[in-house]
Design an enzyme around this catalytic site. Structure first.
Site, short mmCIF file in Angstrom:
data_model
loop_
_atom_site.label_atom_id
_atom_site.label_comp_id
_atom_site.label_asym_id
_atom_site.label_seq_id
_atom_site.Cartn_x
_atom_site.Cartn_y
_atom_site.Cartn_z
N SER A 191 4.82 -5.75 9.65
CA SER A 191 4.43 -5.49 8.27
C SER A 191 2.91 -5.56 8.14
O SER A 191 2.20 -4.77 8.76
CB SER A 191 5.15 -6.47 7.33
OG SER A 191 5.02 -6.06 5.99
N GLU A 304 14.18 -0.24 5.65
CA GLU A 304 12.87 -0.75 5.26
C GLU A 304 12.65 -0.70 3.74
O GLU A 304 11.91 -1.51 3.19
CB GLU A 304 11.76 0.08 5.93
CG GLU A 304 11.72 -0.01 7.43
CD GLU A 304 11.07 -1.30 7.94
OE1 GLU A 304 10.85 -2.21 7.12
OE2 GLU A 304 10.81 -1.38 9.15
N HIS A 396 13.67 -4.91 6.02
CA HIS A 396 12.29 -5.14 6.42
C HIS A 396 12.13 -6.57 6.93
O HIS A 396 12.45 -7.52 6.23
CB HIS A 396 11.38 -4.91 5.21
CG HIS A 396 9.93 -5.01 5.48
ND1 HIS A 396 9.24 -4.09 6.24
CD2 HIS A 396 9.00 -5.93 5.09
CE1 HIS A 396 7.98 -4.42 6.29
NE2 HIS A 396 7.80 -5.54 5.61
#
Length: 498
Positions: A191, A304, A396
């Protein structure tokens, strides 16, 4: 090795602990505390100490929202302080020769996280014959900030990236004492950590400090132009009642005043382009294939878009926006997603691919242009007990405890993981460790359940990690290529408008 292993670094002696035949040193200062006059300055070298520094507990994390970190970033980050520039090292007690080094940059939108969170425990990766380093860095407005009063004395704005560069320099200077090979350093992150890796691949200041890179769920949000960052800095100072603020007035603000800001000042930051750290936008660097030439592993997860809800993004609204977009017709989008009818599901897949999947494709093509190997993946495994909860695939950040093989330590997965989950995590971690061991110039393949060949010029490969949320690995050619080609053009169009 003794139960309290000692090592000598440039600043003095460190004493660590041994856990499961892995030596661990926590809370090592890699730079001077960035407080007082050192706020919003490049990190300075750490000061030396007398005697032996007990490195048995994690250093403080940068100021942030504790509850958000618990819910979104992997656990309780512990104590907060502006004095946060610490790193942690895990190294096998029994080792022969210098080992590959893996340096982890945590995620959290540049506003959350620390290197000491449970999913990042380095024992299981270190047991695979690597030296693992995790890093704290400045977050939020302490990590990215521009203001006219700082321009003359501090012509940089990306302080968080400078922290990461300082940590990599510390590794170059000291990691041999821990059994690590300074000439075989893999930088990896997820990320915001992945965005950091991409930025350092584009930064002239990071050249030569690492030798391989792994990008997990990097996202395409554009860098902030420096002029825009300056305007935001002035607006923030005005919010604090500081018209025409001086540098001294800004540095006198309490460090904990920044993380609790309300809109519009609480927007998660991104790197700022236009200073010496990041002269050009990161995406432009990759579109031009001007990144540092080294092997890269890159990929993202199958759901995601799950993270977008936390930032108030409506998936249905994104499809409504596409209906109004003249350059990108919704009819073409629907052709690329056959069988998807509902706006929410279409929005989920389109947002996932535009914000995450396409970036891996862009990086792969940039690597091909400079004749550097690129291993690309798609993570779609969900723990057996979670498959109804995560009906659309891996969220995610869900791949992180598989990469670190830390499912037993990660909430809530540790409460219900099965032997099959653990076995699959072990296989994933093996691949990442083999990437750290990979030597450029040898055949670009990572051994495992499936031989994972890199994409080179003329060959476009992707490893599916998890098949329909279940265990399994499959190497595919030209994965989602039509979608990726379209969204890459859209991305380049938007970059050209910046």
């Amino acid at each position: 090795m003794e139960s309290s292993p000692e090592v000598a670094v440039a600043q003095g002696l460190l004493s660590g602990v041994v856990e499961e035949n892995i030596a661990v040193w926590r809370g090592i200062p890699y730079a001077a505390p960035p407080v007082g006059e050192l706020r919003w300055r490049a990190p300075q070298p750490p000061t030396s100490w007398q005697g032996v520094l007990q490195a048995d507990r994690f250093g403080a994390a940068s100021w942030q929202n504790r509850d958000f970190c618990k819910n979104l970033a992997g656990g309780d980050p512990g104590a907060f302080s502006e004095d946060c520039l610490y790193l942690n090292v895990w190294s096998p007690v029994e080792r022969q020769g210098a080992l590959p080094v893996m340096v982890w940059l945590h995620g959290g939108g540049f506003t959350l996280g620390s290197g000491g969170l449970p999913p990042y425990d380095g024992r299981r990766l270190a047991a695979r014959g690597v030296v693992l380093v995790t890093v704290n860095y400045r977050l939020g407005h302490l990590g990215f900030f521009a203001h006219p009063s700082l321009e003359e004395e501090t012509p940089v704005n990306n302080f968080a990236l400078l922290d990461q560069i300082a940590a990599l320099r510390w590794v170059q200077e000291n990691i041999a004492a821990f059994g690590g090979d300074r000439d075989n350093v893999t930088l990896f992150g997820e990320s915001a950590g992945a965005r950091s890796v991409l930025s350092l691949l584009a930064s002239p200041l990071a050249k030569g400090l690492f030798h391989k890179a792994c990008v997990q769920s990097g996202y395409t949000l554009a860098d902030t132009p420096r002029e825009q960052a300056l305007r935001k800095g002035v607006a923030l100072a005005t919010h604090f009642g500081l018209e025409n603020a001086s540098a001294a007035q800004l540095r006198a603000l309490p460090a904990d005043a920044f993380w609790s800001l309300a809109a519009p000042h609480n927007i998660a930051p991104v790197p700022i382009c236009g200073d010496s750290v990041l002269p050009q936008p990161m995406l432009e660097t990759f579109f031009a294939a001007q990144q540092h030439p080294l092997p890269v592993l890159v990929g993202s997860n199958s759901d995601e878009a799950s993270v977008l809800a936390y930032f108030g993004v409506s998936l249905e609204a994104q499809i409504a926006k596409l209906r109004r977009e003249r350059r990108l017709g919704l009819g073409l989008i629907r052709l690329l997603y056959p069988g998807v009818r509902e706006d929410r599901e279409l929005g989920r897949q389109v947002c996932r691919d535009m914000a995450f999947t396409t970036l891996g494709f862009v990086v792969m093509q940039a690597q091909q242009r400079i004749n550097q190997p690129c291993w690309r993946y798609w993570f779609d495994y969900v723990a057996e007990a979670e498959r109804e909860t995560y009906a659309n695939g891996a969220w995610h950040g869900n791949e992180v405890p598989y990469v670190f093989d830390t499912l037993r330590l990660t909430e809530p997965a540790c409460q219900y993981v099965t032997p099959d989950d653990l076995a699959f995590a072990s296989q994933v971690a093996d691949y990442w460790a083999r990437f750290a061991h990979y030597q450029p110039g040898t055949p670009p393949v990572l051994e495992g359940p499936v031989r994972w060949w890199a994409s080179l010029r003329g060959r476009e490969r992707l490893l599916r990690i998890g098949l329909d949320k279940r265990a399994g690995f499959k190497l595919e050619n030209r994965f989602m290529r039509a979608r990726m080609q379209l969204f890459k053009r859209v991305m380049k169009h938007h970059v050209s408008l910046e």
